[in-house]
Write a protein that holds these residues in place. Sequence first.
Motif, PDB file in Angstrom:
ATOM      1  N   SER A 110      56.484  -7.952  63.624  1.00 56.04           N
ATOM      2  CA  SER A 110      57.114  -8.017  62.017  1.00 56.04           C
ATOM      3  C   SER A 110      58.614  -8.227  62.252  1.00 56.04           C
ATOM      4  CB  SER A 110      56.836  -6.668  61.610  1.00 56.04           C
ATOM      5  OG  SER A 110      55.188  -6.513  61.463  1.00 56.04           O
ATOM      6  N   ALA A 111      59.189  -7.588  63.395  1.00 58.87           N
ATOM      7  CA  ALA A 111      60.708  -7.598  63.491  1.00 58.87           C
ATOM      8  C   ALA A 111      61.064  -8.981  63.783  1.00 58.87           C
ATOM      9  CB  ALA A 111      60.886  -6.755  64.594  1.00 58.87           C
ATOM     10  N   LEU A 112      60.360  -9.951  64.568  1.00 58.60           N
ATOM     11  CA  LEU A 112      60.491 -11.076  64.790  1.00 58.60           C
ATOM     12  C   LEU A 112      60.375 -12.028  63.659  1.00 58.60           C
ATOM     13  CD1 LEU A 112      60.851 -13.216  66.936  1.00 58.60           C
ATOM     14  CD2 LEU A 112      58.351 -13.412  67.113  1.00 58.60           C
ATOM     15  N   VAL A 113      59.315 -11.861  62.815  1.00 59.06           N
ATOM     16  CA  VAL A 113      59.218 -12.736  61.689  1.00 59.06           C
ATOM     17  C   VAL A 113      60.233 -12.527  60.746  1.00 59.06           C
ATOM     18  CG1 VAL A 113      57.691 -13.200  59.614  1.00 59.06           C
ATOM     19  CG2 VAL A 113      56.518 -12.895  61.962  1.00 59.06           C
ATOM     20  N   ASP A 114      60.694 -11.097  60.704  1.00 59.34           N
ATOM     21  CA  ASP A 114      61.639 -10.847  59.594  1.00 59.34           C
ATOM     22  C   ASP A 114      63.005 -11.600  59.983  1.00 59.34           C
ATOM     23  OD1 ASP A 114      60.147  -9.170  58.105  1.00 59.34           O
ATOM     24  OD2 ASP A 114      60.729  -7.133  59.073  1.00 59.34           O
ATOM     25  N   ALA A 115      63.197 -11.565  61.435  1.00 56.19           N
ATOM     26  CA  ALA A 115      64.687 -12.142  61.800  1.00 56.19           C
ATOM     27  C   ALA A 115      64.326 -13.778  61.639  1.00 56.19           C
ATOM     28  CB  ALA A 115      64.637 -11.900  63.391  1.00 56.19           C
ATOM     29  N   ALA A 116      63.370 -14.325  61.392  1.00 56.51           N
ATOM     30  CA  ALA A 116      63.155 -15.918  61.657  1.00 56.51           C
ATOM     31  C   ALA A 116      63.098 -16.099  60.134  1.00 56.51           C
ATOM     32  CB  ALA A 116      61.735 -16.210  62.045  1.00 56.51           C
ATOM     33  N   VAL A 117      62.919 -15.419  59.158  1.00 57.55           N
ATOM     34  CA  VAL A 117      62.646 -15.802  57.804  1.00 57.55           C
ATOM     35  C   VAL A 117      63.843 -15.154  57.178  1.00 57.55           C
ATOM     36  CG1 VAL A 117      60.239 -16.017  57.909  1.00 57.55           C
ATOM     37  CG2 VAL A 117      61.104 -13.987  56.681  1.00 57.55           C
ATOM     38  N   GLY A 118      64.336 -14.070  57.475  1.00 59.86           N
ATOM     39  CA  GLY A 118      65.721 -13.328  56.870  1.00 59.86           C
ATOM     40  C   GLY A 118      66.692 -14.205  56.183  1.00 59.86           C
ATOM     41  N   GLY A 119      67.049 -15.111  57.206  1.00 56.61           N
ATOM     42  CA  GLY A 119      68.202 -15.980  57.008  1.00 56.61           C
ATOM     43  C   GLY A 119      67.857 -17.303  56.562  1.00 56.61           C
ATOM     44  N   LEU A 120      66.588 -17.450  55.864  1.00 59.57           N
ATOM     45  CA  LEU A 120      66.460 -18.803  55.403  1.00 59.57           C
ATOM     46  C   LEU A 120      67.102 -19.299  54.222  1.00 59.57           C
ATOM     47  CD1 LEU A 120      62.504 -19.187  56.443  1.00 59.57           C
ATOM     48  CD2 LEU A 120      64.381 -20.109  57.563  1.00 59.57           C
ATOM     49  N   ASP A 121      68.119 -19.742  53.843  1.00 58.61           N
ATOM     50  CA  ASP A 121      68.910 -19.947  52.878  1.00 58.61           C
ATOM     51  C   ASP A 121      68.561 -21.245  52.229  1.00 58.61           C
ATOM     52  OD1 ASP A 121      70.699 -17.980  53.118  1.00 58.61           O
ATOM     53  OD2 ASP A 121      72.272 -19.121  54.311  1.00 58.61           O
ATOM     54  N   GLY A 122      68.211 -21.120  50.848  1.00 59.29           N
ATOM     55  CA  GLY A 122      67.739 -22.345  50.332  1.00 59.29           C
ATOM     56  C   GLY A 122      66.189 -22.489  50.234  1.00 59.29           C
ATOM     57  N   TRP A 123      65.473 -21.549  50.809  1.00 57.95           N
ATOM     58  CA  TRP A 123      64.096 -21.687  50.994  1.00 57.95           C
ATOM     59  C   TRP A 123      63.365 -20.569  49.908  1.00 57.95           C
ATOM     60  CZ3 TRP A 123      60.710 -23.237  55.254  1.00 57.95           C
ATOM     61  CH2 TRP A 123      61.149 -24.267  55.994  1.00 57.95           C
ATOM     62  N   LEU A 124      62.204 -21.049  49.688  1.00 56.68           N
ATOM     63  CA  LEU A 124      61.397 -20.035  48.959  1.00 56.68           C
ATOM     64  C   LEU A 124      60.460 -19.336  49.991  1.00 56.68           C
ATOM     65  CD1 LEU A 124      60.084 -18.622  46.164  1.00 56.68           C
ATOM     66  CD2 LEU A 124      58.549 -20.770  46.340  1.00 56.68           C
ATOM     67  N   VAL A 125      60.853 -18.203  50.226  1.00 62.86           N
ATOM     68  CA  VAL A 125      59.924 -17.174  51.066  1.00 62.86           C
ATOM     69  C   VAL A 125      58.842 -16.421  50.556  1.00 62.86           C
ATOM     70  CG1 VAL A 125      59.901 -15.742  52.885  1.00 62.86           C
ATOM     71  CG2 VAL A 125      61.749 -17.233  52.467  1.00 62.86           C
ATOM     72  N   LEU A 126      57.678 -16.595  50.598  1.00 65.62           N
ATOM     73  CA  LEU A 126      56.522 -15.852  50.051  1.00 65.62           C
ATOM     74  C   LEU A 126      56.112 -15.037  51.101  1.00 65.62           C
ATOM     75  CD1 LEU A 126      54.479 -18.807  47.980  1.00 65.62           C
ATOM     76  CD2 LEU A 126      56.541 -17.145  47.277  1.00 65.62           C
ATOM     77  N   ARG A 127      55.723 -13.659  50.611  1.00 66.55           N
ATOM     78  CA  ARG A 127      55.302 -12.818  51.708  1.00 66.55           C
ATOM     79  C   ARG A 127      54.143 -11.736  51.411  1.00 66.55           C
ATOM     80  NH1 ARG A 127      59.693 -10.740  56.018  1.00 66.55           N
ATOM     81  NH2 ARG A 127      57.833 -10.642  56.992  1.00 66.55           N
TER      82      ARG A 127
END
Length: 909
Positions: free
Chosen positions: A39-56
């Motif tokens: 979970s922490a790895l995924v958080d780190a990968a998607v947390g900084g996705l500027d300009g993206w739509l992130v669905l969780r």
Amino acid sequence: MAFVARKDELRVLDDLVRAAADGRGGALVVAGEAGMGKSALVDAAVGGLDGWLVLRAAGTEFERDLPYAALHQLCTSVIRHRDGLPAVQRQALESVFGLGGGTTPDPLTIGLAVLGLLHQLAQVQPVCCAVDDVQWVDAGTRKVLGFVARRVAAERIAVVLAERSPSVERGPSVERSPSAEPGFTDLPRLPMPGLGDAEARALLRSAARADLDGEVLERILAEAGGNPLALLELGHRTGPLGLPAGSDAVPRANVVDALEDRFARRVRELPSAARSLVVLAAAEPVGDLGLVRRAAHLLALDPAELTAAEDEGLISLGPRLRFRHPLVRSGAYRSATPGTRRRVHAALAEATDAETDPDRRAWHRAHSVVDTDEDVATELVGSAGRAQWRSGLAAAAAFLERAAQLTPDPARQGERMLAAARARLNSGAPAQARELLAQAERRPLEPADRADARLQRALIEFHVARSPEATVALVDAAAGLPPDRARETYLEAFSSSMFVDRLPGRLRQLGTRIREQAPRRVDESRPVDLLLDALLDQVLAPVEEAVPTMRRAVAAFRTATSPWWMELACLMALDLGDDESAEVLSARQVELAREQGAFAVLSQALRVHAITRTVFGRYEEAAASLEEAHAIDEAAGTVSLSFAELVLAGWRGDADRVGGLRATMRRRIGRDEAVGELYATAVLRNGLADYAAALETGLASRKQEREGSYVVWGLDQEFVEAAVRAGRPEECAAAMARLEALARTGRTAWAEARYRLAQALLDPTAESTDARYLEAIDLFSRTEVRAYYGRTRLMYGEWLRRAGRRAEARVELQAAHETLTAAGVTAFAERAARELVATGQRPRRDGANPLELLTAQERLIVGKVAGGATSKEVAAALFLSPRTIDTHLRNSYRKLGISSRRQLRELQL
């Protein structure tokens, strides 16, 4: 945790999202045991996705039986964008999200709808779907996620799934999983093993208390086994002697259980009010703070007391309540007494809106009672109905099973267990269905329910074993059913046995038993009833008696409004030589199955459509139908037998392909010489002029027929040709008798042409031979079976050459060669070419077909586009995204040297 220890894994995820941003989407399963930092790895990968739509979304252990619960989490925030989807897809989403009625959506339609929704969103900005704890995601959402993940290669979409799995060996490389959970087979996986010694020591030093000595640290390293969460927890909250602070607990055998115990202990150490609130939150899987607050007030608790748990690092409060880790949630829930759990579930049920969320309310109520309760059971039955409406068969089974447990009346309890067993069987869980049936049969069932239980038990064995014994048991169980349902069951049992049961006399015995239990109806019968009678007659009665019944059944299905069973009527039309009905039925079944979203039928309908087109000599259409059938099978995760593929390969003269398909089929059904295999092999061997082998195939077919098995009547023509050319015309008596009877009673041009051709082959020296060939050619020219027309001109040319009429032979052989080459009947075309050379003339050869430059999928796509379909329509038919279709079109244009759909239509014509 610090990500210095996971930088390689983080780089893999970064590569995935970068590729997706460029339109090269993909999916990745991050797999490892609890506490490895997924979970922490995924958080780190998607947390900084500027300009993206992130669905969780995240699966929870308590919601795995709620239909599409995780899909609601994932898509609720964007469901308003559904208006641009095709009507069928939009309605499917509205049904699943409780926004509208309509028919029960097929799981494939739901997957395609979600893919379409994400495609629309990705036109605006890249989309990342991140789903945690997929091992607890409900079955419906798992299917959708797997469907979408395999179809985003040409999209600006990244799918990241974090899955708890047993510990894996060290290594950050992406690999393919041979044993992934259903829905994720063949998806790339990123294993998350335990940390190496140096990395574990570094992490422990950063988290451990300063007063721990070296021996204690070594003990923690050994106990944690490289698990990052364990290192952080043990290092921060371990007493000076290395035991949990304030406890003398004995260490557990595995680190995950030990961590859950520690978290449970930390919850018990909270103040009383905070402890109760944490248990309440653990029982509410969505993290809805508003719901938790309402339930807390019902329990006379102050929600503000949750800050104590937040200060202890067990939860975080924000728009939603989140536990630090799923082990914290499970530890908190299990730390409570059974009475406490029931009280919090009762409060959550009362706080849940019965209008907007009836299923979750029913689920909480079911966990709040200790004894039987008819009101709760009735509510669960309602939830089961809604789950089934949304194609959530596993969820429906779970609701019904719990409803049965809470039902006070033994007879009604048995009925609900039967319904749960039926849902379990339909959801693909025969073992659980069998167990529920055993429980139901111990209740005082009504006679009708007892008969239903026998039928279900027989169905379980039939679908699991497909053995002759299971088929007979199914037929016997059907005897106690209402007449209409019984005959449908007989039809399913008999038709399944027709194509795979090769034991001597078994099919005839089965047909006799069914005829005894289901006498022929004298009243106005349904198409299904006529079809059952016709199939039984085809095996049990003489040809003259069977043909009229078969013709009535075929005629009835030409106007039927349901696609079910229509493929059997189409194959029957082929046996009769009724090419017009075969054309209508094969096309109509595909059309009806598409219109009604009956994907379980559509795959088989497309295969029978392919067989029909193959026999007609329209191989590109046949290949396109098979490609579409493969797309449906791949989307549904099913495997079909290869009869249609065998027939196409046999007519094309592809011996290697036929051999490979025969081996595959033999592995699947455990026996050789199935019906389609014999027919395809006979056609192949006749095309290759290997008449001895073709004759052996025909003799095997005759042996099976004498033993009471089903035989494709189209084999008769192949048998006659092989026997005559192999010098054993005496073997043809039975085949000639049937061909003659069909010509006399069937009264179709195709049936009459087959008989005239067989007469000419059998007696090449008769005065009437020339006339019979010419009559056969004329009759075949009036039919759709162009491949047989070309073959008949080939055989006439061969006969003319041997009669010394070389000039006439050249005309027939050249015409045969052109017809067979144009259709792609390779082996027979080469036979015609060899005969032409023997007359002193070389065959004229046309240029290559440019469509041969395309792959099978590209040919399928350009064929649909050339027919006027839009990219969206083709995408819906093939379970792909419109962007993927456009990518295939661009590749096809490049290969064909064109640049527009107009040019493509011209090329196709």
